[in-house]
Design a protein around this motif. Structure first.
Motif, PDB file in Angstrom:
ATOM      1  N   ALA A 134     -40.226   0.395 -16.014  1.00 44.68           N
ATOM      2  CA  ALA A 134     -39.316   0.074 -14.921  1.00 44.68           C
ATOM      3  C   ALA A 134     -38.359   1.243 -14.760  1.00 44.68           C
ATOM      4  O   ALA A 134     -38.037   1.939 -15.725  1.00 44.68           O
ATOM      5  CB  ALA A 134     -38.538  -1.209 -15.210  1.00 44.68           C
ATOM      6  N   ARG A 135     -37.921   1.455 -13.521  1.00 45.94           N
ATOM      7  CA  ARG A 135     -36.967   2.523 -13.234  1.00 45.94           C
ATOM      8  C   ARG A 135     -35.831   1.967 -12.396  1.00 45.94           C
ATOM      9  O   ARG A 135     -36.012   0.993 -11.659  1.00 45.94           O
ATOM     10  CB  ARG A 135     -37.629   3.687 -12.477  1.00 45.94           C
ATOM     11  N   LYS A 186     -32.163   9.832  -7.156  1.00 54.93           N
ATOM     12  CA  LYS A 186     -32.070  10.210  -8.566  1.00 54.93           C
ATOM     13  C   LYS A 186     -32.388   9.016  -9.468  1.00 54.93           C
ATOM     14  O   LYS A 186     -31.942   7.900  -9.219  1.00 54.93           O
ATOM     15  CB  LYS A 186     -30.670  10.721  -8.875  1.00 54.93           C
ATOM     16  N   VAL A 187     -33.177   9.261 -10.517  1.00 58.60           N
ATOM     17  CA  VAL A 187     -33.496   8.214 -11.485  1.00 58.60           C
ATOM     18  C   VAL A 187     -32.305   8.041 -12.421  1.00 58.60           C
ATOM     19  O   VAL A 187     -31.940   8.950 -13.169  1.00 58.60           O
ATOM     20  CB  VAL A 187     -34.767   8.553 -12.283  1.00 58.60           C
ATOM     21  N   LEU A 188     -31.701   6.857 -12.379  1.00 61.00           N
ATOM     22  CA  LEU A 188     -30.534   6.567 -13.203  1.00 61.00           C
ATOM     23  C   LEU A 188     -30.918   6.117 -14.607  1.00 61.00           C
ATOM     24  O   LEU A 188     -30.187   6.375 -15.568  1.00 61.00           O
ATOM     25  CB  LEU A 188     -29.690   5.482 -12.531  1.00 61.00           C
ATOM     26  N   ALA A 189     -32.049   5.427 -14.708  1.00 60.87           N
ATOM     27  CA  ALA A 189     -32.516   4.939 -16.010  1.00 60.87           C
ATOM     28  C   ALA A 189     -34.003   4.631 -15.916  1.00 60.87           C
ATOM     29  O   ALA A 189     -34.520   4.293 -14.836  1.00 60.87           O
ATOM     30  CB  ALA A 189     -31.756   3.685 -16.432  1.00 60.87           C
ATOM     31  N   SER A 190     -34.688   4.760 -17.024  1.00 61.89           N
ATOM     32  CA  SER A 190     -36.113   4.442 -17.102  1.00 61.89           C
ATOM     33  C   SER A 190     -36.355   3.653 -18.382  1.00 61.89           C
ATOM     34  O   SER A 190     -35.753   3.962 -19.423  1.00 61.89           O
ATOM     35  CB  SER A 190     -36.949   5.721 -17.102  1.00 61.89           C
ATOM     36  N   TYR A 191     -37.215   2.655 -18.309  1.00 66.57           N
ATOM     37  CA  TYR A 191     -37.443   1.759 -19.437  1.00 66.57           C
ATOM     38  C   TYR A 191     -38.938   1.617 -19.714  1.00 66.57           C
ATOM     39  O   TYR A 191     -39.724   1.326 -18.799  1.00 66.57           O
ATOM     40  CB  TYR A 191     -36.856   0.371 -19.146  1.00 66.57           C
ATOM     41  N   ARG A 192     -39.330   1.799 -20.960  1.00 64.13           N
ATOM     42  CA  ARG A 192     -40.683   1.507 -21.398  1.00 64.13           C
ATOM     43  C   ARG A 192     -40.733   0.032 -21.739  1.00 64.13           C
ATOM     44  O   ARG A 192     -40.118  -0.427 -22.702  1.00 64.13           O
ATOM     45  CB  ARG A 192     -41.033   2.371 -22.617  1.00 64.13           C
ATOM     46  N   LEU A 242     -31.657   0.860  -6.914  1.00 66.01           N
ATOM     47  CA  LEU A 242     -32.972   0.306  -6.605  1.00 66.01           C
ATOM     48  C   LEU A 242     -33.724   0.100  -7.912  1.00 66.01           C
ATOM     49  O   LEU A 242     -33.946   1.049  -8.669  1.00 66.01           O
ATOM     50  CB  LEU A 242     -33.748   1.265  -5.705  1.00 66.01           C
ATOM     51  N   PHE A 243     -34.116  -1.149  -8.181  1.00 71.22           N
ATOM     52  CA  PHE A 243     -34.872  -1.494  -9.382  1.00 71.22           C
ATOM     53  C   PHE A 243     -36.347  -1.516  -9.025  1.00 71.22           C
ATOM     54  O   PHE A 243     -36.747  -2.160  -8.048  1.00 71.22           O
ATOM     55  CB  PHE A 243     -34.409  -2.848  -9.919  1.00 71.22           C
ATOM     56  N   VAL A 244     -37.166  -0.826  -9.831  1.00 72.67           N
ATOM     57  CA  VAL A 244     -38.566  -0.587  -9.489  1.00 72.67           C
ATOM     58  C   VAL A 244     -39.477  -1.071 -10.617  1.00 72.67           C
ATOM     59  O   VAL A 244     -39.323  -0.672 -11.774  1.00 72.67           O
ATOM     60  CB  VAL A 244     -38.818   0.920  -9.255  1.00 72.67           C
TER      61      VAL A 244
END
Length: 316
Positions: free
Chosen positions: A115-116, A124-130, A105-107
């Motif tokens: 974005a997460r 579970k958060v797979l990746a997070s982006y500033r 799920l892209f958020v």
């Protein structure tokens, strides 16, 4: 050339009385199996005080909703309308959502400027982006074969997450500055985003001006789509089905559908749908023969006990 409005349709459906204890029902766990025949309710509650914004459906009959208050992610079973929180959120908004076939799920993170990517199975958060370091409003997201693209309603830029081999997530996002016909002004600018029917470009609606733009994803050059004298002001979430583009005009409580040419250089409005159950819907997703819209209720002062819901309309 001005296009005439075709097939203007208004469907007014009586809103069913709210059942007592809707908030508690919304918090129930999603039922994965049942001996009862699936009901597929045409309306179901979200947790009280949730303040929904985005919706994504799939894989299967699972629908995901993001909270603009806390960033929580709620997963509901469309067969029953019941669900549960799978991610409590970061305390900043979760706005536009999209799922892929890999169960991700892209958020879009709204004022959080981020974005997460979340695992739909367990939250579970797979990746997070500033994505932005200053003021930003990361509003919506679309998935293409090779990337995820996010809009920013404050800054004239798209944020791109290019996929690697097998859909691998990147280490960081790439900025694609917007130029051409789109001009940012006061208010909510670039909002909903979708692909063009030929999959070669992107479509972006500018909420405050009502313009629809075809954007080259490699250069960011935006070209105004010719939809005649029509305006998509308050345009929010977009959904492309074939060559039909659905546009949610949130504060107008209207779902507008356009027929586009293959490369989306022009189009015409073929339907405007309103429904008595709409209460500032923000976006739309499809499942089977229905379109589902969460009611954001922007005109209602939010409290921890404010009720929110999702409504479904028949696809025509």
């Amino acid at each position: 050339m001005a296009f005439l409005l075709a097939g203007f349709l208004t469907v007014l459906m009586a809103a069913p009385a709210a059942a007592a204890g809707a908030g508690s029902r919304a918090d129930a766990s999603t039922t994965s199996a049942s001996s009862e025949k699936p009901a597929y309710p045409a309306e179901f509650p979200l947790p009280d005080g949730f303040q929904p914004e985005g919706i994504a459906i799939g894989p299967g009959a699972a629908a995901y909703f993001g909270s603009r208050a806390t960033g929580a992610i709620y997963r509901a079973d469309l067969r029953t309308g019941r669900g549960r929180i799978i991610d409590p959120g970061p305390g900043t908004p979760s706005l536009g959502l999209k799922t892929d076939a890999r169960g991700r799920l892209f958020v879009a993170g709204g004022t959080g400027g981020d974005a997460r990517v979340i695992d739909t199975r367990n939250g579970k958060v797979l990746a997070s982006y500033r994505l932005a370091t200053g003021t930003a409003f990361v509003n919506d997201v679309v998935l293409t074969r090779d990337a995820a693209y996010f809009t920013d309603s404050t800054n004239p830029v798209l944020y791109k997450l290019p996929f690697g081999r097998g859909g691998a997530l990147p280490d960081e996002a790439v900025k694609v500055p917007l130029s051409g016909d789109i001009v940012y002004t006061t208010g909510i600018n670039a909002n909903g985003i979708a692909q063009t029917p030929d999959r070669r470009a992107l479509l972006v609606v500018q909420s405050n001006t009502g313009g629809l733009f075809r954007v080259d994803p490699s250069t960011g050059v935006a070209t105004l789509v010719n939809i005649g004298a029509e305006s998509l002001v308050n345009g929010d979430g977009l959904l492309l089905e074939g060559r039909t583009l659905h546009v949610v005009q949130n504060r107008l409580n209207t779902l507008t559908s356009l027929s586009l040419d293959r490369d989306a250089t022009s189009g015409k409005v073929i339907r405007k749908l309103s429904d008595g159950r709409f209460d500032v819907p923000t976006t739309v997703a499809s499942f089977r023969d229905r379109l589902y819209l969460p009611n954001a209720r922007f005109a209602t002062t939010p409290t921890p006990t404010t009720p929110y819901n999702v409504v479904a309309v028949e696809r025509h």
